[in-house]
Design a protein around this motif. Sequence first.
Motif, PDB file in Angstrom:
ATOM      1  N   ARG A 174      23.620  55.461  27.127  1.00 52.36           N
ATOM      2  CA  ARG A 174      22.807  55.223  28.321  1.00 52.36           C
ATOM      3  C   ARG A 174      22.526  53.734  28.510  1.00 52.36           C
ATOM      4  N   ALA A 175      22.351  53.012  27.407  1.00 52.24           N
ATOM      5  CA  ALA A 175      22.100  51.574  27.514  1.00 52.24           C
ATOM      6  C   ALA A 175      23.293  50.854  28.138  1.00 52.24           C
ATOM      7  N   LEU A 176      24.499  51.254  27.774  1.00 55.34           N
ATOM      8  CA  LEU A 176      25.694  50.643  28.369  1.00 55.34           C
ATOM      9  C   LEU A 176      25.827  50.998  29.848  1.00 55.34           C
ATOM     10  N   LEU A 177      25.484  52.226  30.188  1.00 57.54           N
ATOM     11  CA  LEU A 177      25.571  52.653  31.586  1.00 57.54           C
ATOM     12  C   LEU A 177      24.548  51.937  32.466  1.00 57.54           C
ATOM     13  N   ALA A 178      23.499  51.412  31.877  1.00 54.34           N
ATOM     14  CA  ALA A 178      22.459  50.706  32.630  1.00 54.34           C
ATOM     15  C   ALA A 178      22.796  49.234  32.850  1.00 54.34           C
ATOM     16  N   GLU A 179      23.901  48.775  32.278  1.00 52.71           N
ATOM     17  CA  GLU A 179      24.296  47.381  32.453  1.00 52.71           C
ATOM     18  C   GLU A 179      25.119  47.209  33.731  1.00 52.71           C
ATOM     19  N   SER A 180      24.947  46.079  34.384  1.00 54.70           N
ATOM     20  CA  SER A 180      25.704  45.794  35.624  1.00 54.70           C
ATOM     21  C   SER A 180      27.113  45.349  35.247  1.00 54.70           C
ATOM     22  N   ALA A 181      27.927  46.325  34.901  1.00 55.67           N
ATOM     23  CA  ALA A 181      29.274  46.035  34.402  1.00 55.67           C
ATOM     24  C   ALA A 181      30.345  46.854  35.116  1.00 55.67           C
ATOM     25  N   TYR A 182      29.945  47.612  36.152  1.00 50.34           N
ATOM     26  CA  TYR A 182      30.862  48.555  36.779  1.00 50.34           C
ATOM     27  C   TYR A 182      31.168  48.128  38.219  1.00 50.34           C
ATOM     28  N   HIS A 183      32.356  48.456  38.656  1.00 49.67           N
ATOM     29  CA  HIS A 183      32.739  48.138  40.021  1.00 49.67           C
ATOM     30  C   HIS A 183      33.826  49.111  40.450  1.00 49.67           C
ATOM     31  N   TYR A 184      33.878  49.348  41.770  1.00 49.59           N
ATOM     32  CA  TYR A 184      34.904  50.245  42.293  1.00 49.59           C
ATOM     33  C   TYR A 184      35.007  50.063  43.799  1.00 49.59           C
ATOM     34  N   GLY A 185      36.226  50.023  44.292  1.00 51.03           N
ATOM     35  CA  GLY A 185      36.481  50.102  45.714  1.00 51.03           C
ATOM     36  C   GLY A 185      36.268  48.806  46.467  1.00 51.03           C
ATOM     37  N   THR A 186      36.467  48.897  47.772  1.00 52.12           N
ATOM     38  CA  THR A 186      36.287  47.769  48.686  1.00 52.12           C
ATOM     39  C   THR A 186      35.074  48.030  49.563  1.00 52.12           C
ATOM     40  N   PHE A 187      34.688  47.024  50.333  1.00 50.67           N
ATOM     41  CA  PHE A 187      33.497  47.148  51.166  1.00 50.67           C
ATOM     42  C   PHE A 187      33.713  46.325  52.423  1.00 50.67           C
ATOM     43  N   PHE A 188      33.918  47.002  53.548  1.00 54.52           N
ATOM     44  CA  PHE A 188      34.089  46.269  54.804  1.00 54.52           C
ATOM     45  C   PHE A 188      33.824  47.200  55.979  1.00 54.52           C
ATOM     46  N   ASP A 189      33.361  46.623  57.088  1.00 56.73           N
ATOM     47  CA  ASP A 189      33.170  47.344  58.343  1.00 56.73           C
ATOM     48  C   ASP A 189      32.291  48.580  58.156  1.00 56.73           C
ATOM     49  N   LEU A 220      37.405  54.944  36.259  1.00 59.79           N
ATOM     50  CA  LEU A 220      37.987  54.967  34.920  1.00 59.79           C
ATOM     51  C   LEU A 220      39.465  54.565  34.935  1.00 59.79           C
ATOM     52  N   ASP A 221      40.143  54.871  36.023  1.00 61.91           N
ATOM     53  CA  ASP A 221      41.571  54.554  36.128  1.00 61.91           C
ATOM     54  C   ASP A 221      41.855  53.343  37.007  1.00 61.91           C
ATOM     55  N   ARG A 222      40.903  52.998  37.876  1.00 56.63           N
ATOM     56  CA  ARG A 222      41.206  52.004  38.899  1.00 56.63           C
ATOM     57  C   ARG A 222      40.341  50.755  38.827  1.00 56.63           C
ATOM     58  N   SER A 223      39.529  50.631  37.805  1.00 56.25           N
ATOM     59  CA  SER A 223      38.715  49.428  37.626  1.00 56.25           C
ATOM     60  C   SER A 223      38.920  48.895  36.217  1.00 56.25           C
ATOM     61  N   GLU A 224      38.879  47.592  36.093  1.00 54.05           N
ATOM     62  CA  GLU A 224      38.994  46.971  34.770  1.00 54.05           C
ATOM     63  C   GLU A 224      37.615  46.935  34.129  1.00 54.05           C
ATOM     64  N   LEU A 225      37.449  47.731  33.091  1.00 51.30           N
ATOM     65  CA  LEU A 225      36.184  47.821  32.377  1.00 51.30           C
ATOM     66  C   LEU A 225      36.414  47.510  30.912  1.00 51.30           C
ATOM     67  N   SER A 226      35.370  47.006  30.265  1.00 50.74           N
ATOM     68  CA  SER A 226      35.479  46.804  28.822  1.00 50.74           C
ATOM     69  C   SER A 226      35.625  48.163  28.153  1.00 50.74           C
ATOM     70  N   GLN A 227      36.133  48.169  26.948  1.00 51.58           N
ATOM     71  CA  GLN A 227      36.345  49.439  26.257  1.00 51.58           C
ATOM     72  C   GLN A 227      35.038  50.206  26.087  1.00 51.58           C
ATOM     73  N   ALA A 228      33.968  49.497  25.710  1.00 51.79           N
ATOM     74  CA  ALA A 228      32.686  50.174  25.481  1.00 51.79           C
ATOM     75  C   ALA A 228      32.137  50.768  26.771  1.00 51.79           C
ATOM     76  N   HIS A 229      32.217  50.005  27.864  1.00 54.73           N
ATOM     77  CA  HIS A 229      31.694  50.515  29.128  1.00 54.73           C
ATOM     78  C   HIS A 229      32.554  51.665  29.653  1.00 54.73           C
ATOM     79  N   ALA A 230      33.860  51.564  29.469  1.00 53.98           N
ATOM     80  CA  ALA A 230      34.747  52.641  29.908  1.00 53.98           C
ATOM     81  C   ALA A 230      34.494  53.918  29.111  1.00 53.98           C
ATOM     82  N   GLU A 231      34.289  53.792  27.806  1.00 55.16           N
ATOM     83  CA  GLU A 231      34.040  54.971  26.977  1.00 55.16           C
ATOM     84  C   GLU A 231      32.723  55.642  27.361  1.00 55.16           C
ATOM     85  N   SER A 232      31.706  54.831  27.680  1.00 56.60           N
ATOM     86  CA  SER A 232      30.424  55.406  28.097  1.00 56.60           C
ATOM     87  C   SER A 232      30.575  56.153  29.412  1.00 56.60           C
TER      88      SER A 232
END
Length: 299
Positions: A174-189, A220-232
Amino acid sequence: MFIDIPSELEAALIDLPLPTWELEGSFVAKSTTDRFRTELTATPQFEETAATLRHALTREGGGYAVLRLGNLAKALGTGDRFRRLVTGFAAEVAVPFSPFPRWPLWKDIGVKVDKDPGKSSGIGYNAFHMDLVNASLPPDYTTLLCVRPDPLGGGLSILSDAHAAVARLSEDCRALLAESAYHYGTFFDLFGVGEEYSPFPILDGSDPGEGFVRFTAKMLDRSELSQAHAESARELAEELVRGQASFMLQPGDYLIVNQRRFLHGREALHSGQENIPAADRRLLLQLFLRAAAGDGSAA
């Protein structure tokens, strides 16, 4: 929770004239929702049904509901008049709006065999996610109106209590999931959903059990995450599947999901979609809702 419409209310709604909606920016205008409410609350058992709907979405352990509007869909068809009626029910929960300026208020989600199978309009498994995960103000509710289920019998809707899944994880996870380390997708319009939020924490709330669980399994498949954040994130995905509910939406069923509590997705459609005419394939209509500022119904 499945909510049947009382027969007396159904009979009254079939003959009820409702105004066309007007928009203020990307939101249904207050004058329109006020007119909806005036007409609808005059019908027998409407207020009781609307109260049951709101309770299902906000009670302890709740977070989604399916209004069974099939008889009304048969009587009225699924065109403009029926959609106005459904929009009136939606407005009892929060304010309907469209974040996509290129789409009308209700967005069609059909089936395209040449699309990415995992997308909402694809034919494959659509893994657990929240809509507009990378917006600073994602919709409080996402809703889906079933016009046609998969004629071949696939495409079960899946839902999972996000906070219950998080609670089953270890404290370190849960501590790893609370870190601002995740990203996904685009944002426009986009309208009405704030600004792009990237990177973001999956656990987006100061207290356990509150706030959004900003998750999409596609990261999990489309964003570059650290191993620890991806496993969480992968552990969370597994817990969501472990706790999932699944059901088949029928014509006229209206699914409303409180995005601060539940995540949603879809099982794969049945094989053979390419042999079904496009006009006969599964069709859902999507509408988003925004809770009023300070409205505890979304928290």
